[in-house]
Write an enzyme that holds these catalytic residues in place. Structure first.
Site, PDB file in Angstrom:
ATOM      1  N   CYS A  55     -13.128  -5.087  -5.287  1.00 38.18           N
ATOM      2  CA  CYS A  55     -12.342  -5.056  -6.523  1.00 38.18           C
ATOM      3  C   CYS A  55     -12.250  -6.458  -7.138  1.00 38.18           C
ATOM      4  O   CYS A  55     -11.951  -6.605  -8.313  1.00 38.18           O
ATOM      5  CB  CYS A  55     -10.963  -4.472  -6.278  1.00 38.18           C
ATOM      6  SG  CYS A  55     -10.048  -5.299  -4.983  1.00 38.18           S
ATOM      7  N   SER A 114     -10.642 -15.697  -1.700  1.00 33.64           N
ATOM      8  CA  SER A 114      -9.958 -14.477  -2.140  1.00 33.64           C
ATOM      9  C   SER A 114      -8.804 -14.815  -3.059  1.00 33.64           C
ATOM     10  O   SER A 114      -8.260 -15.914  -3.012  1.00 33.64           O
ATOM     11  CB  SER A 114      -9.399 -13.728  -0.926  1.00 33.64           C
ATOM     12  OG  SER A 114     -10.442 -13.316  -0.103  1.00 33.64           O
ATOM     13  N   GLU A 119      -6.765 -13.324   3.085  1.00 37.06           N
ATOM     14  CA  GLU A 119      -6.663 -11.868   3.321  1.00 37.06           C
ATOM     15  C   GLU A 119      -7.839 -11.411   4.178  1.00 37.06           C
ATOM     16  O   GLU A 119      -8.943 -11.949   4.077  1.00 37.06           O
ATOM     17  CB  GLU A 119      -6.589 -11.120   1.989  1.00 37.06           C
ATOM     18  CG  GLU A 119      -7.761 -11.323   1.071  1.00 37.06           C
ATOM     19  CD  GLU A 119      -8.616 -10.084   0.956  1.00 37.06           C
ATOM     20  OE1 GLU A 119      -8.386  -9.154   1.721  1.00 37.06           O
ATOM     21  OE2 GLU A 119      -9.534 -10.090   0.129  1.00 37.06           O
ATOM     22  N   GLY A 192      -5.604   9.546  -3.080  1.00 30.33           N
ATOM     23  CA  GLY A 192      -6.790   8.906  -2.521  1.00 30.33           C
ATOM     24  C   GLY A 192      -6.651   8.834  -1.016  1.00 30.33           C
ATOM     25  O   GLY A 192      -5.531   8.837  -0.484  1.00 30.33           O
TER      26      GLY A 192
END
Lengths: 426, 266
Positions: A55, A114, A119, A192
């Site tokens: 993403c 990141s 992360e 989801g």
């Protein structure tokens, strides 16, 4: 002036620093799209490729010359945009080359690049990208990604960069906490059933949130998560009605467009009587139509929002950055030494052996025709052939060693192998 | 002594307010114990100062209101696990102490001063002031709620998001302040009626006091009614609290301007 024209490791990409979410979500490639995209770049001359698409970034790791593979990548990305910026798609992107490219991937894998410093999710994404692209990666990228995962592990175990909760999922919990205070006993609906949905649902569950429903296109995976977290699996179409009662809606489907739309949930949410509804949209492309946030008492947060929150929580991780960077540099040096000398010594040896065998064969053939020569003359001729071969091989050997020291050995070796029909190493 | 103590209290409240505001001005936040210690020390001295006051007149009334506010601030900080209430309660209490000093802290007429020693009267004043302070606390919680609501809705994650309590907790504080404030004020008003009937041979208060007292009671009652009976919550309840408190304040100022003087609080 640095010459970038030769074959080398190159990274072309866009990330959270260079492109906004609405652009990044268009560049995002699903796993099924990766082989096709890489095939196009390989057809344009790349010798190896891995596509890392998350993403926050879409990056092509290539072993290639710049042209025409670069043009192919940019046009491949540009095709996904509805409106191209004035400067072309390159306006959103960047190119990193050679050792910097190695360092870049190591930093990515370590979480240093990141949006949420340190992360850990990115390491799984790097692994996934490598596995999906394995058939097209080639030996250099294969090793590069293998070592990148090692670097990620080292940084997380040897430094405090990965400590604390600073993921988008945990930021979602923090934001929900700013709305509801104590989250224990609140209800959540999960849309989801991917890894991100499961991770975020687990974070909520850990805070005492009751996961009431898991809705997904395919029921099997939804059922598995629902069973683990104590909820019930339903289809997406059955989920809309529950927006009237749930406190938190966590959306992380793989749908290519918004699934939570005003038409589907607007009237349902309007019937909540003003009770706050926190919607955490972790999907890229986004699952929730931004228009839904116009409803009073709907608090909608997308990935960018949550990562902004999480980024604040990572301030203390910054102290660990120098130690992590040291590991990255150290490992980049190791890789570069390997890459620089990649097969150069055995290749030179093989090259010289091959040439010497050729020389010996030709000498023997010539000697058969020169049988009248004395032993002394024969020795002179042999010496001459050896000296000539040494003269011929000197420049290529020096050039190969120099290229190896500069980290460009791989490209020249490829040329050598092609020119002299040498087999690539197993 | 009373004035000196009030000056020290003013300095402590002022300093406490400055520390509470510091993070919003881009300065590093001060340690939480210090944020609590300053108003605590101020409130302790304030209690000593007020115990020496005759609770009659504008100055003492403002001073008592300031003390109640600070005590409620400290109590709510424990409840909210944050010092956000101090952002509004601090400046308000500091201003009230300043106004009390400017108004003068000496008691009014000797007859009233003598009457003020009566327990009924003291209880009436204490409960009435506490009722108004709780109404002010409801106003503060509502204002903080709306600020935090705006930030959360606009997806801004700055100091307000970081330092303000969660929305629901602010809503609960608003509800709690109203629900406790209304009976407290009602009891204060009833004690005034009882005091008048028992000790003064009837009510001898200015009309302005009755008008403002009843108005405040009605407004507070309305705010409780909409929350409890009409189930208002969140933003709507916050707006109601702010509107109610603002109306009470405006009516007070209007009446005070109509009848100036510092002998009585109105």
């Amino acid at each position: 002036v640095t010459d970038h024209s030769g074959v080398g490791i190159k990274v072309l990409g866009v990330n959270h620093r260079t492109a906004p979410l609405e652009v990044r979500e268009r560049f995002a490639h699903g796993a099924h799209e990766v082989p096709g995209a890489l095939a196009r770049v390989m057809a344009a001359g790349a010798q190896g490729g891995v596509l890392l698409s998350t993403c926050n970034r879409t990056e092509f790791y290539l072993v290639t010359e710049e042209e025409p593979a670069f043009d192919t990548v940019w046009s491949l990305l540009g095709e996904r945009l509805t409106a191209t910026p004035t400067g072309g798609v390159r306006e959103y992107g960047y190119v990193v080359r050679d050792r910097e490219a190695v360092r870049h991937l190591y930093r990515v894998s370590a979480g240093l690049d990141s949006m949420i410093l340190g992360e850990s999710q990115i390491q799984g994404q790097v692994r996934e990208a490598w596995e999906i692209s394995r058939a097209q990666a080639g030996p250099v990228l294969h090793r590069l990604f293998q070592t990148a995962l090692h670097v990620g592990s080292r940084v997380r175990t040897e430094t405090g960069l990965g400590t604390g909760t600073a993921s988008a999922a945990s930021a979602g919990v923090a934001v929900a906490g700013k709305i509801f205070g104590d989250l224990a006993g609140r209800s959540a609906l999960i849309l989801g059933a991917g890894d991100m949905a499961e991770l975020a649902a687990t974070c909520l569950s850990d805070e005492g949130v009751k996961i009431t429903l898991v809705a997904n296109r395919t029921q099997e995976r939804a059922r598995a998560i629902a069973e683990r977290l104590g909820g019930r699996a339903v289809s997406l179409e059955d989920a809309w009605a529950y927006f009237a009662t749930t406190d938190i809606a966590l959306c992380s489907t793989a749908a290519p467009h918004a699934v939570v739309t005003w038409e589907r949930v607007g009237h349902v949410i309007a019937g909540r009587g003003g009770r706050p509804l926190c919607i955490l949209d972790l999907a890229v492309p986004r699952d929730v139509d931004p228009a839904v946030a116009q409803l009073e008492n709907v608090f909608l947060y997308d990935v960018d929002d949550l990562q902004t929150v999480a980024a604040q929580a990572t301030a203390r991780r910054r102290d660990e950055v120098p130690a992590a960077e040291r590991i990255v540099e150290e490992e980049a040096d190791h890789f570069w030494a390997w890459y620089g000398g990649l097969g150069v010594v055995p290749a030179i040896k093989e090259f010289r052996t091959r040439m010497d065998a050729l020389r010996a064969a030709e000498l023997e053939r010539a000697m058969r025709q020169l049988g009248h020569l004395s032993a002394e003359d024969r020795a002179h001729v042999e010496q001459f052939s050896q000296a000539l071969l040494s003269k011929f091989l000197h420049q290529p050997t020096v050039a190969l060693k120099a290229a190896a020291e500069e980290g460009r050995g791989y490209g020249l070796l490829e040329a050598l192998r092609r020119l002299f029909g040498m087999e690539p190493p197993a | 002594v009373i004035v000196t103590l009030h000056l020290i209290v003013l300095a402590l409240y002022g300093l406490g307010t400055a520390l509470a505001l510091a993070p919003f001005l881009g300065l590093p936040p001060s340690p939480r114990p210090l944020n609590i210690a300053l108003p605590c020390a101020g409130a302790a001295l304030h209690v000593v100062a007020i115990s020496q006051l005759t609770p009659v007149g504008l100055g003492p009334a403002l001073s008592m209101l300031a003390l109640c506010l600070v005590l409620l601030q400290l109590a709510s900080e424990r409840l909210l696990r944050g010092s956000a209430v101090a952002l509004l309660a601090g400046p308000l209490a500091t201003a009230l102490v300043g106004l009390a000093l400017l108004s003068g802290l000496t008691p009014g007429g000797s007859a009233e001063a003598a009457g003020s020693r009566n327990a009924w009267f003291i209880l009436h004043v204490a409960l009435s002031v506490s009722g108004v302070a709780l109404m002010a606390l409801a106003f503060i919680a509502a204002a903080l709620y709306l600020l935090q609501f705006r930030e959360l809705k606009a997806r801004r994650f700055g100091q307000v998001f970081q330092l303000f309590p969660p929305l629901e907790r602010l809503d609960q504080l608003n509800r709690f302040a109203l629900l406790v404030g209304f009976p407290t004020l009602t009891l204060g008003v009833l004690l005034a009626l009882g005091y008048g009937a028992r000790f003064s041979g009837g009510l001898h208060v200015a009309k302005a006091q009755i008008v403002w007292g009843m108005f405040t009671w009605v407004v507070l009652g309305w705010a409780v009614w909409v929350r409890v009976v009409r189930h208002w919550a969140g933003r709507r309840a916050a707006f109601a609290s702010i509107a109610g408190f603002s109306a009470v304040l405006l009516v007070y100022v209007a009446l005070k301007l109509a009848q100036p003087g510092v002998e009585r609080f109105l």
